[in-house]
Scaffold this motif. Structure first.
Motif, mmCIF file in Angstrom:
data_model
loop_
_atom_site.group_PDB
_atom_site.id
_atom_site.type_symbol
_atom_site.label_atom_id
_atom_site.label_comp_id
_atom_site.label_asym_id
_atom_site.label_seq_id
_atom_site.Cartn_x
_atom_site.Cartn_y
_atom_site.Cartn_z
ATOM 1 N N LEU A 121 -8.538 -2.698 5.688
ATOM 2 C CA LEU A 121 -7.551 -3.680 5.259
ATOM 3 C C LEU A 121 -7.250 -4.679 6.370
ATOM 4 O O LEU A 121 -7.097 -5.883 6.123
ATOM 5 C CB LEU A 121 -6.280 -2.942 4.836
ATOM 6 C CG LEU A 121 -5.246 -3.686 3.997
ATOM 7 C CD1 LEU A 121 -5.877 -4.287 2.753
ATOM 8 C CD2 LEU A 121 -4.112 -2.738 3.637
ATOM 9 N N VAL B 130 3.400 -0.999 3.916
ATOM 10 C CA VAL B 130 2.878 0.326 3.567
ATOM 11 C C VAL B 130 4.068 1.247 3.306
ATOM 12 O O VAL B 130 4.962 1.387 4.142
ATOM 13 C CB VAL B 130 1.991 0.894 4.690
ATOM 14 C CG1 VAL B 130 1.570 2.321 4.359
ATOM 15 C CG2 VAL B 130 0.763 0.024 4.888
ATOM 16 N N LEU C 191 2.303 -7.393 5.109
ATOM 17 C CA LEU C 191 1.649 -6.208 4.575
ATOM 18 C C LEU C 191 2.624 -5.050 4.705
ATOM 19 O O LEU C 191 3.128 -4.789 5.800
ATOM 20 C CB LEU C 191 0.346 -5.922 5.315
ATOM 21 C CG LEU C 191 -0.588 -4.918 4.633
ATOM 22 C CD1 LEU C 191 -2.042 -5.214 4.967
ATOM 23 C CD2 LEU C 191 -0.259 -3.480 5.033
ATOM 24 N N VAL D 18 -4.468 -1.126 -2.889
ATOM 25 C CA VAL D 18 -3.332 -1.958 -2.490
ATOM 26 C C VAL D 18 -3.119 -3.029 -3.552
ATOM 27 O O VAL D 18 -4.010 -3.329 -4.349
ATOM 28 C CB VAL D 18 -3.545 -2.612 -1.103
ATOM 29 C CG1 VAL D 18 -3.559 -1.565 -0.011
ATOM 30 C CG2 VAL D 18 -4.819 -3.452 -1.073
ATOM 31 N N GLY E 277 0.821 -1.209 0.000
ATOM 32 C CA GLY E 277 0.000 0.000 0.000
ATOM 33 C C GLY E 277 0.852 1.254 0.000
ATOM 34 O O GLY E 277 2.043 1.214 0.312
ATOM 35 N N THR F 19 -9.163 -0.048 -0.979
ATOM 36 C CA THR F 19 -9.409 -0.278 0.443
ATOM 37 C C THR F 19 -10.518 0.610 0.985
ATOM 38 O O THR F 19 -10.946 0.441 2.128
ATOM 39 C CB THR F 19 -8.134 -0.055 1.270
ATOM 40 O OG1 THR F 19 -7.660 1.290 1.059
ATOM 41 C CG2 THR F 19 -7.048 -1.034 0.872
#
Length: 213
Positions: A78, A96, A94, A154, A62, A180
């Motif tokens: 998310l 970011v 995950l 994402v 993301g 998202t």
């Protein structure tokens, strides 16, 4: 005749329905590769000092932009639909991404998120504005980052650093990223696609273990 009809309804129809849905394009096939050359994460630094890489990981990627605290609602969505159900899978992470100008707000965002989840596999990486743009551009998406280097979408990146997605979505265009801001997209599209790629790697692992024996 009535008995045969009842038997058909009780047994045959569920089987037919199962075979119909099981034949869907995303159920027993690999999730398509949309781009094979995604800009590496090694050009970014993790906010906790760790090295973060695509290699060997199934990554949800993301872009939080210059004001990551504004990403909070997207992050909640998310977390609920994707991260919490799947973060215990091996090699799942995950990530970011944000520019250096947004780093000051990260601690505030982390504090909020830590109240509802374990952030062990939720990683924040920081890079120059140029690197953020290069990473996003390398995805080849059919939309852009905004002027604060943010997008609500994402992406799924596989263990080889390749972008996965759908070659043709409902509108006839490829599905590069998942919004998202939309619970419906996360529920009806991304959840399904994450399951597909996880199943794909589980199947490969089973074949590997079987061949070793």
């Amino acid at each position: 005749m009535k008995k045969f009809f009842v038997i058909f309804v009780l047994f045959a129809l569920p089987l037919v329905a199962y075979l119909f849905f099981a034949s869907g394009v995303n159920n027993f096939a690999r999730l398509p590769v949309l781009n094979s050359e995604v800009y590496p994460l090694e050009n970014f630094r993790g906010t906790t000092g760790e090295n973060v890489t695509f290699e060997g990981n199934i990554t949800i990627l993301g872009f939080a932009g210059e004001q990551p605290y504004d990403y909070l609602v997207n992050a909640y969505h998310l977390a609920e639909k994707i991260y919490n159900p799947y973060h215990e899978f091996n090699d799942f992470q995950l990530v970011v991404v944000l520019p250096e100008s947004g780093e000051e707000q990260i601690s505030q965002l982390k504090t909020e998120l830590a109240e509802i989840m374990d952030l062990k596999k939720w990683k924040f990486v920081v890079g120059s504005e140029e690197d953020v743009k290069k990473l996003f551009s390398s995805l080849g998406a059919n939309f852009e980052l905004d002027d604060k280097l943010f997008t609500p979408n994402v992406f799924i990146v596989d263990k080889d650093g390749k972008l996965r997605g759908r070659e043709e979505d409902e509108d006839g265009n490829p599905l590069f990223g998942y919004d998202t801001g939309s619970i419906a997209v996360l529920n009806n599209k991304m959840t399904d696609d994450v399951k597909v790629i996880l199943a794909e790697y589980r199947l490969e692992l089973k074949k590997y273990n079987r061949n070793r024996k």
